[in-house]
Design a protein around this motif. Structure first.
Motif, short mmCIF file in Angstrom:
data_model
loop_
_atom_site.label_atom_id
_atom_site.label_comp_id
_atom_site.label_asym_id
_atom_site.label_seq_id
_atom_site.Cartn_x
_atom_site.Cartn_y
_atom_site.Cartn_z
N GLU A 86 0.83 -1.36 0.17
CA GLU A 86 0.09 -0.04 0.05
C GLU A 86 0.83 1.08 0.18
O GLU A 86 1.98 1.29 0.63
CB GLU A 86 -0.92 -0.07 1.13
CG GLU A 86 -1.36 -1.28 1.60
CD GLU A 86 -1.87 -1.32 3.08
OE1 GLU A 86 -2.22 -2.25 3.50
OE2 GLU A 86 -1.30 -0.41 3.73
N ASP A 136 0.44 3.73 1.49
CA ASP A 136 0.75 4.42 2.88
C ASP A 136 1.56 3.61 3.99
O ASP A 136 1.61 4.04 4.87
CB ASP A 136 -0.52 4.79 3.33
CG ASP A 136 -0.93 6.33 2.76
OD1 ASP A 136 -0.06 7.12 2.38
OD2 ASP A 136 -2.14 6.72 3.32
N ALA A 137 1.56 2.36 3.68
CA ALA A 137 1.97 1.55 4.71
C ALA A 137 3.28 1.82 5.07
O ALA A 137 4.41 2.02 4.35
CB ALA A 137 2.05 0.06 4.31
N MET A 138 3.74 2.06 6.31
CA MET A 138 5.03 2.56 6.89
C MET A 138 5.87 1.02 6.78
O MET A 138 6.87 1.15 6.88
CB MET A 138 4.88 3.10 8.21
CG MET A 138 6.13 3.47 8.70
SD MET A 138 5.74 4.63 9.97
CE MET A 138 7.19 4.77 10.89
N SER A 197 4.26 -5.56 8.67
CA SER A 197 3.50 -5.45 9.80
C SER A 197 2.49 -6.56 10.02
O SER A 197 2.05 -6.95 11.08
CB SER A 197 2.92 -4.01 10.40
OG SER A 197 1.96 -3.54 9.34
N GLN A 231 -3.77 -6.77 15.93
CA GLN A 231 -2.73 -6.96 15.16
C GLN A 231 -3.58 -6.91 13.63
O GLN A 231 -3.19 -6.68 12.76
CB GLN A 231 -2.20 -8.17 15.41
CG GLN A 231 -0.71 -8.01 15.05
CD GLN A 231 0.00 -9.18 15.27
OE1 GLN A 231 -0.69 -10.16 15.79
NE2 GLN A 231 1.34 -9.25 15.09
N GLY A 265 5.47 -4.31 17.76
CA GLY A 265 4.78 -4.31 16.54
C GLY A 265 4.09 -3.39 16.27
O GLY A 265 3.89 -2.65 15.26
N THR A 318 5.26 0.19 16.46
CA THR A 318 5.94 0.75 15.31
C THR A 318 5.35 0.38 13.88
O THR A 318 5.85 0.57 12.85
CB THR A 318 7.14 -0.01 15.02
OG1 THR A 318 7.07 -1.40 14.97
CG2 THR A 318 8.31 0.09 16.29
N SER A 319 4.01 0.37 13.92
CA SER A 319 3.16 0.10 12.74
C SER A 319 2.76 1.34 12.16
O SER A 319 3.22 2.48 12.43
CB SER A 319 1.88 -0.44 13.46
OG SER A 319 1.07 0.57 13.96
N ASN A 320 1.94 1.28 10.87
CA ASN A 320 1.95 2.52 10.08
C ASN A 320 0.68 3.16 10.73
O ASN A 320 0.31 4.16 10.04
CB ASN A 320 1.71 2.14 8.71
CG ASN A 320 0.45 1.17 8.60
OD1 ASN A 320 0.18 0.17 9.47
ND2 ASN A 320 -0.14 1.17 7.45
#
Lengths: 260, 458
Positions: free
Chosen positions: A208, A210-212, A216, B75, B115, B118-120
């Motif tokens: 995506e 936007d996904a950092m 994850s 998650q 996790g 540090t996620s988006n």
């Protein structure tokens, strides 16, 4: 200030601003049984003298005392949407929006759209991933800068730097903001090393915009007991990426030359 | 977002007497802890607005299954609100020590939390950070140390821009720091000092106060004088960084001074200075003038009269400051004729004498300062005479505390030596009788007799 200005000036200025009176001691002054002698006193940290102050300090920390600062009001507002193109996140509090903006839109790489938590990491990313001059220089000298602020060490490869981060700075083996670059362009010397370093199955392309963090969603990282650190160099987990960012292009040599 | 729990008295839940009692208990506990060198206090940040909204929902104790479910939902949930909600529920549960214990023992729980940290998703990040914050506040070492895998990220985020998030990270770090040396042994090589030094340039007051808190915890550590403060340290050192300069800047008196921030950095300076590592360095950076001016500024805020006064008036209004203030005066006057002269010319002797009745400790300090002045010779004693000094001394001779009386005797001797007429006046005001009561006291008798002789025979 309520003190008379002359007094204030006098006290704020050098102590010797008025002529000191002449000192004239009689040796009989300090003879037995009298023993007074002027001397500055020093108290070590643990001295009882500081007990009262320490107790007050800790009461303050524990919130028992009235605190001196005031908590600002944090109101809720009518819902609004993030104004950045392509982002449709909705908010009802300004502070939530602030964090969202800084996380996803502030330090964004204009080349690959990855976002970073800080300007420092963004700059490093741009340099190492998008600067061809960097790649050329890296063939001849140590160009990979340690990520810890204040550490001026540089390394020949991204993998060496990672080892340094783990051994010297006790960083986690799978630190998310340090991913070796996946080379997509013409193969460059040194890049081969990096390609090998990445586990198969990781396509390196963000799913995506936007996904950092690409991975994850399926984090199943290997356990990392202390003993594994030594074996780290042979097994860099795949769940690492640099993230995505907002528009920022090159910030040239200035940052490179800034050493602590 | 985050605001601080301001020690607000929750209405109607307890009376004034109970509060006083609780406070006395806390004080006693702190004194005991200090004597055992176990003084550890942490700050807990909780959103008051959120708390009110959640009122009536007592934090539950969650079991393994529930925690696992929350984590899974957070998650992999499909709906954003769902994911956030799961973390919020988890965070509330983590207010209970039992839930904390279960959480840390659950395999992979911390890893999942990191996790999410540090996620988006910004709001997931925040909630994850709040969960960590709850854990960091625990009194159980195992719970606190379970947060260690997150520290490199907390430090990384200090270079970010989101002030609320940074504030939260700082308070969490501060709580972790104070927990144990083991934690600090990880944080120091990870670069906590340079990270703080970069962060201190933030314009946000809330961030600065949080930073001051974290730094004060670091400086309060037992090993700080050897490993954290000195500039010769390899990893990172406070004196070797730009932190002291910034701290002093934040303590400058004036309209921009923020008390919450200033309190934290004042404590930081105190820990650095009383460690006596390199105070000369601080002085070259202007510590003395900054602190002196700040004290004046605060004194000016307290006292409202036009009379001469400096911190003495502040001391009168704030008796808890007396020992420190007088200690300062002692060190200033001990070897400095200039300061002694200033004390005299600014008519500060009389205010000092007023302090003699406060307590034994204070009286000894006041008398010591007066001795510092008197021992410099006739020119100084002349300025101490005549005046209320003699009658004050006769009063202190009536004290039973040996140290107070002893210091009075020293001062008397100096006056007799340097000021003609002092002995005479002493006799005339029944000084001998005042001395008599101490003739049999072991630590005093030699000096008492010597003074009796001088008074009678010159």
């Amino acid at each position: 200030m309520q003190l008379p200005p002359a007094l204030h000036a006098r006290l704020a200025g050098a102590p010797g601003s008025a002529e000191p009176l002449p000192v004239e001691r009689d040796p009989a002054a300090r003879t037995a049984p009298f023993r007074f002698a002027p001397r500055p006193v020093r108290f070590p940290r643990e001295h009882d003298f500081f007990e009262e102050g320490d107790v007050q300090r800790h009461l303050y920390l524990q919130d028992v005392l009235t605190q001196v600062g005031g908590a600002p009001e944090r109101p809720r507002v009518p819902e609004f949407t993030c104004q950045v193109a392509g982002c449709c996140q909705v908010f009802d509090a300004l502070e939530d929006y602030e964090h969202h903006y800084h996380t996803l839109h502030r330090n964004v790489c204009s080349f690959c759209k990855r976002a970073f938590p800080s300007g420092h990491l963004l700059d490093t990313h741009i340099l190492e991933w998008h600067d061809s001059l960097f790649q050329i220089l890296a063939e001849r000298q140590d160009m990979y800068q340690c990520l810890v602020e204040g550490c001026t060490e540089k390394f020949r490869t991204s993998r060496d730097r990672k080892e340094h981060l783990v051994m010297r700075h006790l960083y986690p083996v799978d630190f998310r903001f340090d991913k070796p670059r996946k080379s997509r362009g013409p193969v460059m010397p040194g890049a081969a090393e990096q390609v090998l370093a990445e586990a198969p199955g990781d396509d390196g392309v963000p799913s995506e915009v936007d996904a950092m963090e690409v991975c994850s969603e399926h984090v199943e990282p290997p356990p990392a007991p202390a003993g594994e650190r030594r074996a780290y160099s042979h097994r860099i987990p795949s769940t690492i990426c640099f993230g995505q960012g907002a528009s920022r292009g090159f910030k040239r040599a200035k940052k490179r030359n800034k050493h602590q | 977002m985050w605001s601080r729990q301001r020690g607000r008295l929750k209405p109607l839940c307890c009376g004034v007497e109970e509060l006083r009692c609780r406070r006395r208990e806390r004080e006693a506990a702190l004194r005991k802890a200090r004597r055992e060198q176990q003084l550890v206090s942490k700050r807990l940040l909780r959103d008051e607005a959120l708390e009110e909204a959640e009122e009536g929902c007592v934090a539950m104790i969650f079991g393994e299954a529930e925690i696992q479910q929350f984590l899974r939902l957070a998650q992999r949930g499909t709906e954003e609100k769902e994911r956030e909600g799961a973390l919020v529920s988890l965070r509330r549960g983590l207010q209970r020590p039992e839930t904390q214990q279960t959480f840390i023992r659950l395999e992979g729980s911390i890893r999942t939390l990191v996790g999410l940290l540090t996620s988006n998703q910004a709001l997931l990040q925040l909630e994850a950070a709040r969960c960590l914050h709850e854990l960091s506040h625990s009194e159980q070492s195992a719970v606190v140390e379970a947060c260690l895998p997150a520290t490199s990220y907390l430090l990384t985020y200090l270079s970010g821009h989101s002030s609320d998030f940074i504030e939260l990270c700082l308070y969490t770090l501060g709580n972790l720091i104070v927990e144990s040396e083991a934690v600090r042994r990880q944080l120091l090589p990870q670069g906590i000092v340079p990270a703080l030094a970069a962060c201190i340039q933030s314009p946000h007051l809330t961030v600065l106060e949080a930073l001051g808190y974290a730094l004060s915890q670091l400086l309060q550590a037992k090993e700080a004088p050897e490993k954290i403060i000195p500039s010769a340290s390899t990893d990172s050192s406070v004196l070797g960084s730009t932190l002291p300069q910034h701290m002093l800047q934040l303590l400058q008196p004036g309209p921009k001074l923020n008390l919450g921030v200033a309190v934290e950095f004042a404590w930081c300076l105190h820990y650095i200075i009383c460690s006596q590592v390199n105070n000369a360095l601080l002085i070259t950076q202007g510590a003395l003038s900054t602190l002196g001016l700040l004290l004046l500024d605060l004194a000016g805020a307290v006292q409202r009269t036009e009379d001469a006064g400096l911190e003495l008036f502040l001391l009168q209004k704030q008796p808890s400051l007396l020992p420190e203030g007088l200690w300062l005066l002692n060190n200033l006057t001990a070897n400095s004729p200039s300061f002694c002269t200033s004390l005299l010319s600014l008519d500060l002797i009389e205010p000092l004498l007023h302090l003699l009745s406060v307590s034994n400790v204070v009286s000894v300090l006041v008398l010591t300062v007066l001795c510092n002045v008197a021992e410099k010779g006739p020119a100084y004693c002349q300025r101490l005479w005549p005046g209320p000094l003699l009658s004050s001394l006769l009063d202190t001779l009536a004290f039973s505390d040996t140290e107070v009386v002893g210091q009075s005797l020293e001062l008397l001797q100096l006056l007799f030596l340097y000021q003609p007429g002092a002995a005479q006046a002493f006799l005339q005001q029944s000084g001998l009788q005042a001395l008599q009561r101490h003739e049999e006291v072991a630590q005093l008798q030699d000096r008492v007799h010597a003074l009796q002789q001088t008074a009678l025979h010159g």
